[in-house]
Design a protein around this motif. Structure first.
Motif, PDB file in Angstrom:
ATOM      1  N   LEU A 181       0.832  -1.208   0.000  1.00 25.35           N
ATOM      2  CA  LEU A 181       0.000   0.000   0.000  1.00 25.35           C
ATOM      3  C   LEU A 181       0.863   1.254   0.000  1.00 25.35           C
ATOM      4  N   LEU A 182       1.935   1.239   0.781  1.00 28.21           N
ATOM      5  CA  LEU A 182       2.866   2.366   0.772  1.00 28.21           C
ATOM      6  C   LEU A 182       3.390   2.614  -0.638  1.00 28.21           C
ATOM      7  N   ASP A 183       3.773   1.555  -1.295  1.00 31.37           N
ATOM      8  CA  ASP A 183       4.346   1.690  -2.623  1.00 31.37           C
ATOM      9  C   ASP A 183       3.329   2.252  -3.612  1.00 31.37           C
ATOM     10  N   LYS A 184       2.114   1.705  -3.594  1.00 28.45           N
ATOM     11  CA  LYS A 184       1.107   2.111  -4.569  1.00 28.45           C
ATOM     12  C   LYS A 184       0.548   3.503  -4.291  1.00 28.45           C
ATOM     13  N   LEU A 185       0.327   3.818  -3.020  1.00 22.30           N
ATOM     14  CA  LEU A 185      -0.389   5.048  -2.670  1.00 22.30           C
ATOM     15  C   LEU A 185       0.523   6.222  -2.350  1.00 22.30           C
ATOM     16  N   VAL A 186       1.777   5.950  -2.037  1.00 18.83           N
ATOM     17  CA  VAL A 186       2.675   7.037  -1.627  1.00 18.83           C
ATOM     18  C   VAL A 186       3.955   7.078  -2.472  1.00 18.83           C
ATOM     19  N   TYR A 187       4.723   6.005  -2.455  1.00 17.57           N
ATOM     20  CA  TYR A 187       6.009   6.038  -3.144  1.00 17.57           C
ATOM     21  C   TYR A 187       5.859   6.321  -4.635  1.00 17.57           C
ATOM     22  N   GLN A 188       5.027   5.544  -5.320  1.00 21.51           N
ATOM     23  CA  GLN A 188       4.906   5.700  -6.769  1.00 21.51           C
ATOM     24  C   GLN A 188       4.331   7.052  -7.183  1.00 21.51           C
ATOM     25  N   PRO A 189       3.211   7.505  -6.595  1.00 17.94           N
ATOM     26  CA  PRO A 189       2.665   8.802  -7.017  1.00 17.94           C
ATOM     27  C   PRO A 189       3.629   9.968  -6.805  1.00 17.94           C
ATOM     28  N   LEU A 190       4.482   9.867  -5.778  1.00 21.39           N
ATOM     29  CA  LEU A 190       5.392  10.969  -5.463  1.00 21.39           C
ATOM     30  C   LEU A 190       6.815  10.723  -5.964  1.00 21.39           C
ATOM     31  N   ASP A 191       7.008   9.607  -6.676  1.00 21.45           N
ATOM     32  CA  ASP A 191       8.317   9.260  -7.230  1.00 21.45           C
ATOM     33  C   ASP A 191       9.387   9.188  -6.143  1.00 21.45           C
ATOM     34  N   LEU A 192       9.043   8.520  -5.052  1.00 21.42           N
ATOM     35  CA  LEU A 192       9.990   8.334  -3.950  1.00 21.42           C
ATOM     36  C   LEU A 192      10.748   7.028  -4.189  1.00 21.42           C
ATOM     37  N   ARG A 193      11.871   7.134  -4.843  1.00 25.25           N
ATOM     38  CA  ARG A 193      12.608   5.942  -5.269  1.00 25.25           C
ATOM     39  C   ARG A 193      13.604   5.431  -4.230  1.00 25.25           C
ATOM     40  N   GLN A 194      13.864   6.236  -3.210  1.00 24.19           N
ATOM     41  CA  GLN A 194      14.842   5.852  -2.191  1.00 24.19           C
ATOM     42  C   GLN A 194      14.205   5.743  -0.810  1.00 24.19           C
ATOM     43  N   THR A 195      12.924   5.422  -0.772  1.00 26.68           N
ATOM     44  CA  THR A 195      12.192   5.302   0.484  1.00 26.68           C
ATOM     45  C   THR A 195      11.681   3.881   0.627  1.00 26.68           C
ATOM     46  N   SER A 196      11.815   3.323   1.820  1.00 28.13           N
ATOM     47  CA  SER A 196      11.442   1.923   2.030  1.00 28.13           C
ATOM     48  C   SER A 196      11.087   1.690   3.489  1.00 28.13           C
ATOM     49  N   LEU A 197      10.492   0.529   3.737  1.00 24.02           N
ATOM     50  CA  LEU A 197      10.159   0.112   5.099  1.00 24.02           C
ATOM     51  C   LEU A 197      10.816  -1.242   5.348  1.00 24.02           C
ATOM     52  N   ASN A 254      11.584  15.426   1.591  1.00 19.81           N
ATOM     53  CA  ASN A 254      11.110  16.755   1.250  1.00 19.81           C
ATOM     54  C   ASN A 254       9.977  16.682   0.235  1.00 19.81           C
ATOM     55  N   ALA A 255      10.108  15.782  -0.729  1.00 21.06           N
ATOM     56  CA  ALA A 255       9.043  15.615  -1.729  1.00 21.06           C
ATOM     57  C   ALA A 255       7.771  15.095  -1.080  1.00 21.06           C
ATOM     58  N   PHE A 256       7.922  14.179  -0.125  1.00 21.61           N
ATOM     59  CA  PHE A 256       6.742  13.639   0.543  1.00 21.61           C
ATOM     60  C   PHE A 256       6.006  14.713   1.336  1.00 21.61           C
ATOM     61  N   VAL A 257       6.730  15.460   2.166  1.00 21.12           N
ATOM     62  CA  VAL A 257       6.037  16.397   3.054  1.00 21.12           C
ATOM     63  C   VAL A 257       5.400  17.536   2.273  1.00 21.12           C
ATOM     64  N   ARG A 258       5.930  17.838   1.143  1.00 23.25           N
ATOM     65  CA  ARG A 258       5.329  18.850   0.261  1.00 23.25           C
ATOM     66  C   ARG A 258       3.909  18.433  -0.116  1.00 23.25           C
ATOM     67  N   ALA A 259       3.754  17.157  -0.461  1.00 27.99           N
ATOM     68  CA  ALA A 259       2.431  16.645  -0.813  1.00 27.99           C
ATOM     69  C   ALA A 259       1.555  16.461   0.417  1.00 27.99           C
ATOM     70  N   TRP A 260       2.135  15.953   1.492  1.00 37.04           N
ATOM     71  CA  TRP A 260       1.359  15.669   2.697  1.00 37.04           C
ATOM     72  C   TRP A 260       0.838  16.945   3.350  1.00 37.04           C
ATOM     73  N   ALA A 261       1.646  18.002   3.321  1.00 34.40           N
ATOM     74  CA  ALA A 261       1.233  19.255   3.943  1.00 34.40           C
ATOM     75  C   ALA A 261       0.203  20.002   3.116  1.00 34.40           C
ATOM     76  N   GLY A 262       0.289  19.910   1.774  1.00 31.87           N
ATOM     77  CA  GLY A 262      -0.644  20.707   0.997  1.00 31.87           C
ATOM     78  C   GLY A 262      -0.733  20.411  -0.473  1.00 31.87           C
ATOM     79  N   GLY A 263      -0.157  19.282  -0.910  1.00 30.72           N
ATOM     80  CA  GLY A 263      -0.232  18.951  -2.327  1.00 30.72           C
ATOM     81  C   GLY A 263      -1.668  18.920  -2.833  1.00 30.72           C
ATOM     82  N   ARG A 264      -1.925  19.640  -3.898  1.00 29.37           N
ATOM     83  CA  ARG A 264      -3.301  19.845  -4.383  1.00 29.37           C
ATOM     84  C   ARG A 264      -3.996  18.543  -4.753  1.00 29.37           C
ATOM     85  N   ASP A 265      -3.261  17.623  -5.346  1.00 27.22           N
ATOM     86  CA  ASP A 265      -3.888  16.407  -5.853  1.00 27.22           C
ATOM     87  C   ASP A 265      -3.698  15.196  -4.950  1.00 27.22           C
ATOM     88  N   PHE A 266      -3.037  15.380  -3.819  1.00 27.03           N
ATOM     89  CA  PHE A 266      -2.724  14.229  -2.985  1.00 27.03           C
ATOM     90  C   PHE A 266      -3.920  13.758  -2.174  1.00 27.03           C
TER      91      PHE A 266
END
Length: 398
Positions: A222-238, A286-298
């Motif tokens: 779910l992380l990959d589909k809903l967060v990593y991929q839409p935000l192009d977070l290629r170096q983030t993992s659990l 930084n890319a994640f928090v940009r979307a989480w704080a106020g990204g228009r389409d997130f």
């Protein structure tokens, strides 16, 4: 694995005594290093005052060996750093260094949950009893909303004696992340759901389990589909283990007069999972928090309004800059220069802040390589918060 040295044994003893998974001699500071990323547009002019504060921070007794801050305004990014990423090599921190983001991972589980709300797979009033009926009956009335804003009353598994005993015996123990709530399954709620605010690591474990129950998919997927991929977070993992991807920003136990001791890989991420196990980079975060704080389409407007329903005085762990208030896996930080939204975190070796503006156009990540909290090095935390506030002011400056 070879037996630890006496020095490492002493370090781990200190770590166990001060373990704060609740949120869980340094080299001389480098000269000012402010540079743009590959984004379009010229970089902002270096702020010598901000750089001096970072230099002072790494020189502070008990302070971090390294610090890196990313200020992004529109399509321009300034990178400030001081100290080193690794005391053994002396190399500077980089925007692509991996690091433990600690409790900022709670914002990621919040992002999964709220994006599922937007897809009608979850609802904020869904209860533990509905989706996780095997958990204690006393917990069944707790809602997803209450888990996300820490008003659930769930006892915190990271304070359970049995959990701490395992860590004392083997800090790298591999936990079954989906059974972490078993450590407090014999406990009643700390207070009636919705009646109080209390930051608890158990909350976001339950959030991840509810997301899995609602979708039939593993939380990591779910992380990959809903967060990593839409935000192009290629170096983030659990991850589940104690290893960090290379290269990484080393985290340290700093207890003068002893030299900083590298504790980057002392603990297994499996013991904090959805509440603190994510590994990312300053650039990705930084890319994640940009979307989480106020990204228009997130998030949808309706879900965004729910996310930003704040409890006055509800502080993150550790507290962020200015006056804190808690929403749904997000905190509002009201500073002397304006307001930003995001999350903090602390973990052995790391303290994190990630914030953005309500319009999603500006964002700041601020990472130091030692742990501090309200109970661990509170004087250092006060200094860090003051520096963070000055960085927020720079972020909001026109």
């Amino acid at each position: 694995m070879s037996a630890p040295s006496e020095a490492r044994s002493r370090s781990r003893a200190r770590l166990r005594l001060r373990l704060s998974v609740a949120g869980l001699a340094a080299s001389a500071a480098l000269a000012a290093l402010v540079q743009p990323t590959q984004a379009a547009g010229p970089p902002p002019s270096p702020d010598k005052g901000l750089q001096k504060q970072l230099n002072d921070l790494v020189r502070t007794a008990g302070g971090p060996p390294g610090v890196i801050a990313l200020l992004r305004q529109g399509d321009r990014t300034a990178v400030y750093r001081a100290g080193v990423a690794d005391t053994s090599t002396g190399r500077p921190p980089r925007t692509t260094d991996h690091m433990r983001i600690a409790s900022v991972a709670k914002a990621f589980s919040g992002a999964v949950a709220l994006r599922l709300v937007d897809r009608n797979k979850l609802h904020l009033d869904d209860t533990i009893g509905k989706l996780l009926p095997s958990l204690p009956a006393d917990w069944h009335q707790v809602t997803l909303r209450q888990l996300l804003n820490h008003t659930s009353g769930l006892p915190d598994f990271t304070t359970a004696p049995a959990f701490l005993a395992i860590l004392q015996e083997d800090p790298r123990h591999h936990f079954d992340s989906r059974r972490l709530l078993d450590f407090v399954a014999d406990k009643d709620l700390v207070f009636p759901p919705g009646s109080e605010y209390a930051y608890s690591n158990s909350d976001n474990i339950a959030v991840a389990l509810m997301a899995e129950a609602a979708t039939g998919r593993p939380y990591e997927r779910l992380l990959d589909k809903l967060v990593y991929q839409p935000l192009d977070l290629r170096q983030t993992s659990l991850p589940q283990g104690f290893r960090l991807p290379r290269p990484y920003l080393h985290g340290y136990d700093v207890t003068p007069p002893a030299p900083p001791e590298d504790i980057s890989e002392v603990l297994s991420a499996s013991g904090v999972w959805a509440s603190g196990g994510i590994v990312s980079t300053p650039k990705d975060l930084n890319a994640f928090v940009r979307a989480w704080a106020g990204g228009r389409d997130f998030l949808s407007k309706e879900t965004r309004r729910a996310q930003r329903t704040f409890i006055p005085g509800a502080a993150s762990e550790p507290a962020g800059p200015g006056v804190n208030a808690g929403g749904l896996a997000i905190f509002r930080y009201t500073t002397r220069c304006g307001t930003v939204y995001g999350h903090t975190g602390n973990f052995p070796g790391y303290t994190q802040l990630a914030v953005g503006t309500a319009d999603g156009k500006r964002s700041l990540t601020f990472s130091i390589t030692t742990q501090t909290s309200k109970t661990l090095k509170p004087e250092l935390l006060a200094k860090v918060r003051a520096v963070q506030e000055d960085f927020v002011c720079a972020l909001l400056r026109h």
